[in-house]
Design an enzyme around this catalytic site. Structure first.
Site, PDB file in Angstrom:
ATOM      1  N   ASP A  43     -29.117  17.488 -68.980  1.00 33.78           N
ATOM      2  CA  ASP A  43     -27.892  17.182 -69.594  1.00 33.78           C
ATOM      3  C   ASP A  43     -27.125  16.166 -69.086  1.00 33.78           C
ATOM      4  O   ASP A  43     -26.391  15.280 -69.648  1.00 33.78           O
ATOM      5  CB  ASP A  43     -27.064  18.564 -69.806  1.00 33.78           C
ATOM      6  CG  ASP A  43     -27.694  19.394 -70.772  1.00 33.78           C
ATOM      7  OD1 ASP A  43     -28.898  19.344 -70.944  1.00 33.78           O
ATOM      8  OD2 ASP A  43     -26.927  20.543 -71.090  1.00 33.78           O
TER       9      ASP A  43
ATOM     10  N   ARG B  71     -15.394  25.850 -59.516  1.00 34.32           N
ATOM     11  CA  ARG B  71     -14.828  24.583 -60.310  1.00 34.32           C
ATOM     12  C   ARG B  71     -13.747  23.905 -59.506  1.00 34.32           C
ATOM     13  O   ARG B  71     -13.836  22.945 -59.295  1.00 34.32           O
ATOM     14  CB  ARG B  71     -14.470  24.867 -61.678  1.00 34.32           C
ATOM     15  CG  ARG B  71     -15.637  25.690 -62.428  1.00 34.32           C
ATOM     16  CD  ARG B  71     -16.843  25.256 -62.250  1.00 34.32           C
ATOM     17  NE  ARG B  71     -18.069  25.490 -63.269  1.00 34.32           N
ATOM     18  CZ  ARG B  71     -19.198  25.185 -63.090  1.00 34.32           C
ATOM     19  NH1 ARG B  71     -19.593  24.407 -62.133  1.00 34.32           N
ATOM     20  NH2 ARG B  71     -20.035  25.655 -63.875  1.00 34.32           N
TER      21      ARG B  71
ATOM     22  N   ASP C 165     -15.335  26.327 -68.240  1.00 31.29           N
ATOM     23  CA  ASP C 165     -15.319  25.326 -67.266  1.00 31.29           C
ATOM     24  C   ASP C 165     -14.629  24.097 -67.482  1.00 31.29           C
ATOM     25  O   ASP C 165     -14.251  23.385 -66.494  1.00 31.29           O
ATOM     26  CB  ASP C 165     -16.921  25.082 -67.081  1.00 31.29           C
ATOM     27  CG  ASP C 165     -17.304  26.350 -66.124  1.00 31.29           C
ATOM     28  OD1 ASP C 165     -16.625  27.119 -65.455  1.00 31.29           O
ATOM     29  OD2 ASP C 165     -18.702  26.589 -66.578  1.00 31.29           O
TER      30      ASP C 165
ATOM     31  N   SER D 283     -28.362  29.917 -71.045  1.00 30.95           N
ATOM     32  CA  SER D 283     -27.733  28.673 -70.130  1.00 30.95           C
ATOM     33  C   SER D 283     -27.260  29.393 -68.812  1.00 30.95           C
ATOM     34  O   SER D 283     -26.639  30.567 -68.831  1.00 30.95           O
ATOM     35  CB  SER D 283     -26.504  28.094 -70.897  1.00 30.95           C
ATOM     36  OG  SER D 283     -25.680  27.674 -70.019  1.00 30.95           O
TER      37      SER D 283
END
Lengths: 407, 407, 407, 407
Positions: A16, A98, A127, A181
């Site tokens: 990705d 994050r 996110d 995922s």
């Protein structure tokens, strides 16, 4: 398309973000700087370098950093001082990583003179919010590119087609639909989507990757100790360890005993519910231990205030407000409470559970003298309780007199 | 001694409250009414009748009531609607029983024309506070006698001597020091004191009475379902049950799988720390299930508000303020949130753990359409996220501009 | 009577504490150390020295300290950083002085080797709690004597008789019943009791001593400015001033314009309601100004967190928990928020009101560019609002779909 | 442009919403239904009918409703039960009107078969959020048109030009730049923008329209009484009045005495600070009175819980979440507390101030017997205070022993 000259991309080296790398080059006609962080996700990072080089990123624009110690010391441990859990259960493993990534993205942007950052989070999740709020809080003028919100590669097939058109290698196992995922770092692995999308269906065992099934865990419990200094773990079984080393060792113990699995339906900041599976092996043990040491070293007033503030603190981290003043204010309050949170906790690990079975501290507030059923040699005068109760009851008695219509 | 004519005693039939019964007769020269409640503590109550008769209490002054359904329906279930936990872990099993006992003591005082109540709680603990605050809240003019705060029988030996002097039978096993003190009802059993007084020492297995040791629990997990209506459990494995019946059945499941053991150092309302051991087998399963059904039926705003209010709510119950206006206000808010908390939760019980593995509801707010990674047919526009983030970030950007000294 | 050798008495020099001084000598047969604090109450303190000498207190045991700067700098200003108001209105003028007095009592006890302290607060009020909680928090082994809870001088007549029997001069104006009781310091004067005991009756004008009646205040408004640095006032009308000097000057302005009168029925910590009259002239102006400067320098997240924490913070101070860990934790959070609370506030003083009419700051977060109705040159993209609203609305829409029975 | 068939427009009859009416017809080629509400803003509404007719809206599509009683009874009074103030001062006069308008817009959309609503709020403010969150909460499928976020009429000149091109009459006084923007209803008038944009500049007197300048108010105070039943005002000076009638009468009193002016810099939900001027004459008097009656009728536990919940409650209303579950939960708690909030408050109105000077109630919890300095005939035992203090101090003493390194 706005006028971007150089962009720092949070780059994992996977399909990705490789597509994103190329897409940024093609779409914005700009330089791309790649940033790959070792947060303990357990993947080799050097392949990311080769892939970036392959797509023409010059060496000076390829950043690969080991952030594990900073991650645990400056993000995970401060958060665990608060006993933070989102919606009662979630230990915030993805949320807490994050802001660190954004911090480093902004630093690299400054070092390389980049005017933008980019990330691979979708437009449906938390996110994107966490990356971007942190980035804006650290650099109000930074531009942010979120390709998933911009492009029209909205199916797996479209993405793979685009990759092939642009000579991006597509690993075989990515050709089919992936069943779910995942995100991973030293604190946890999360999975969502696909087979997890029906919240009535039990999470299949193959989704878990960080822990053995409790049914396959050892049949005998294992006892460990963790030492704390000022609210942070400093030793395992008496052996001093750095933050990341300690968490790594606890992860191994958690894996072995099947500890830290969580199946949750949670509320995302963007407004929908999602179902996730979390594995936080070491963090689950650590969280129990931290509560254990607080039990004997924290005053009631401090402990209850922490409990009252915690839901808001956890929500702030979940929603991406790590670098917001109100999170820092709460942290100041929490950290103030930890100055004497020192001592040792003993835990029993067994088939999915981490239970505190003992705690001791040079800073203990537990007073056997006061609590004993035996003669306490005057430490506590039971007659004081009468006045205590009488005055606590006074307002209730005045209410009852009023409500019963007379004195 | 104040002028007491008739006193209602919370009477278990055990040695301590038998001594108290006699001591009240001797010291206050007053009539004693005994009240023995079946709260599911698992003891026969008829022996209490015989003992009271033996000490001259007339039949009309001996009350033995089965309060199990009222206990679970009006106290336990409302509390679990709030997901209440004191200091992060304690499910409040003792705390929640006290207001019901006081309520009945006051009712009996009114029926019998008594002017006082008495209880057997010591001057060091929370129970005296809980009994008395509830009593005063229900009858502001009631008098309260707490013998442990008044007499000088401050050692086991003194108590037993006094008993023998007054012809109260002393069971053999009460002659030595008991190794710890316990309280039990349908929700839990607690133990404290003696062998538990050193918080570093692991609780010996013989202290537990309501659960098997997880190590001795079945090697295979068991799956169950619980149905909820308006936030309360109504069926187990599809079979409708009354509140007390449901909790009893869950207790049996919890016992079998070793679920609900807790070793805690907690902060008492009277100001000291104490170490307790709790077994809440059915309650632990039920609490997990309730959170599970809320996950899909409660809106985020409601869920987060509940989480923020919970520590205060739990503290109020722990401290004895069940009948205080602020507990009732919080209950009104909590109950308001439960009107659509309907559906079924599936749990896995295994060696000490009760884990939610599935939940479904006709009132689910979970929208697979919105959350899916697949094409969502326009349910959610990812571009909305940009504006959402931009405006959430605005204040942080203004801060960053200010703090970096310019725009 | 317990075995007291030397006691430090909070001594005003007035009749009541003079009786206490003597009563301690007579009753405990112990040495008495007197401590008289200048907290800005506006009374001469030297007469207290002479009276103490008269009762045989040696010079080295007579302490008279000017604590005004410490009071404002370390107690009043930190409290005003929180915008603290108890029950919506009370600026905590009495509450905030008590911990400082206790701190000094304990220091003097250490200097003089005293084993006890004594104060003149009654057994019905909050001040006994505040004095004693602070004292115990600073010295867990200190003994506390509260004569009003011990002796039987429970009427004015009895007190005066006892004084005369013991050769304590009784001023003429103390012979009759005083119409109310007062407490004063640099922050405020409070009055309660007697003529104020009927909460339906308006407080008579003669009760007020620190402010003119607004009706008698100047007919023209007066404008002033206060400068703040890190949340604390540092200058009046541009002239730099120490904390106590600034508060003194504001008191003078408040007096002149009739500012800061409050008639309140409040809830005491001991469980009853009382009616008090408060005059906080300078503090009322200062509180308005502090909010004014925060309006432009505090971020919303910080400001709202402060507002949420404030009621608990104020309650802690009211109840006497200044030296408790939870108050210190809240202070850490509050102080963290004040680092950029710098700038100037302009106020209009007029017949009882202090209104903020202007504020400016080098650290302002107010952005005319963003807020303007005019062309904002791209500072703010109105289209972002749509996404912001859409995602904030998502959960409400999912709720509405569920509650209306369909999608 | 999406496919809109019929839209209900919140229509004031003024220039801006007239332009919007036309713009909707032209741009969406759809039917427009106009809704004009009388919320007590003090303007004639019939001219709006004529203007709508002029633009071709059929009579059956012109709605003009008097919502004043519903507004005060179902929105203003419930909010005042909470003593709600945003950021310490703002009485939420604009915020509370928006949900009612949206409610009626949705009702009319259902009656007329419209698929959309439209409003005239800009993309920078809070009102767009409030209108739309309420609308979506009541009808998840409604479409919302916010012309200010869509069109390019971004200057006054552009708007007026467009109006003239489309034959919309432009009143003379609208041709120049208006000096500020206002919103009005029965509760308040707000103004912002233009001359108010510099927060250091005092608000010019001509901005105020609902109150005389306090300097021009009567030189003698006026005394009034307000009666409350279950927390809501029911009578003025003993004369029973409906909610809207009472608020109207209080507005008249507030106007006369210059009460309720507020100059504020506040934090908008969309992330920026703005400076506003508010006039809430009757509301300011009412708010003071409500606190006054609560002082004697609310228990401390209830009162303090209300104070703790209030900032969140006010924030929810400010941000537009009136129809959110968490606001309803808080309302349930608040309303529960008001069942005995009955009685009479006496206030003094004088040159900008509304001060409570007396309160009485058949449900008073104030006990002169308990609080008196005189002989209380045993109502309160001062000796109880010792135990109360001792046990409240216990944890602080244990802390002090720990922190000083010994017992």
């Amino acid at each position: 398309m706005s006028d971007i000259k150089k962009v720092v991309l949070a780059y994992s080296g996977g399909l990705d973000t490789s597509v994103i790398l190329k897409w940024l080059q093609v779409t914005y006609n700009c330089e791309v700087v790649t940033f790959t962080a070792d947060l303990g996700q357990g993947e080799e990072l050097e392949p990311a370098r080769a892939k970036a080089q392959l797509m023409g990123v010059p060496d000076k624009h390829i950043y690969i950093d080991d952030l594990r110690e900073e991650f645990v010391r400056d993000f995970v441990f401060p958060m665990f001082r608060a006993n933070a859990r989102y919606e009662g259960d979630y230990l915030l493993g993805t949320s807490i990583a994050r802001p660190l990534i954004s911090k480093r993205l902004i630093e690299i942007a400054r070092e390389t003179g980049a005017d933008a950052i980019a990330h691979g989070a979708t437009g449906k999740g938390n996110d994107q919010v966490r990356f971007e709020l942190s980035a804006y809080a650290l650099d109000p003028n930074i531009k942010v590119i979120a390709p998933w919100r911009e492009w029209d590669l909205n199916s797996r097939t479209a993405l793979i087609e685009w990759a092939e058109q642009h000579q991006i290698p597509v690993p075989k196992d990515k050709r089919g639909e992936s069943p779910f995922s995942t995100d991973a770092n030293l604190l946890h692995t999360s999975s969502e989507g696909k087979v997890l999308e029906d919240p009535w269906e039990e999470t299949p065992d193959y989704v878990y990757s960080r822990t053995v099934n409790p049914e396959d865990a050892p049949d005998s419990p294992e006892y460990i100790t963790i030492d704390f200094t000022k609210g942070d773990g400093v030793a395992l079984n008496g052996e001093a360890m750095s933050p990341a080393t300690l968490l790594t060792a606890l992860n191994e113990l958690g894996r072995k005993h099947g500890i830290g699995r969580l199946d949750l339906v949670e509320n995302r900041f963007v407004g929908m519910k999602s179902r996730g599976m979390y594995e936080t092996p070491g963090g689950t043990i650590y969280a129990a231990a931290h509560r254990g040491i607080e039990q004997i070293t924290l005053d009631r007033g401090a402990a209850h205030l922490k409990d009252e503030l915690m839901p808001k603190y956890a929500e702030l981290i979940y929603n991406g407000f790590w670098f917001a003043p109100e999170r820092e204010m709460l942290q100041a309050a929490i950290d103030h409470s930890q100055s004497r949170v020192n001592g040792t906790v003993r835990l029993k690990l067994y088939k999915g559970s981490a239970s505190v079975v003992g705690r001791k501290s040079p800073d203990s507030l537990y007073s056997e003298r006061h609590v004993t059923f035996e003669d306490d040699a005057g430490a506590y005068d039971q007659k004081d309780a009468q006045g205590f109760i009488k005055l606590n009851a006074l307002r209730l008695r005045l209410l009852a007199q009023r409500d019963s219509g007379g004195a």
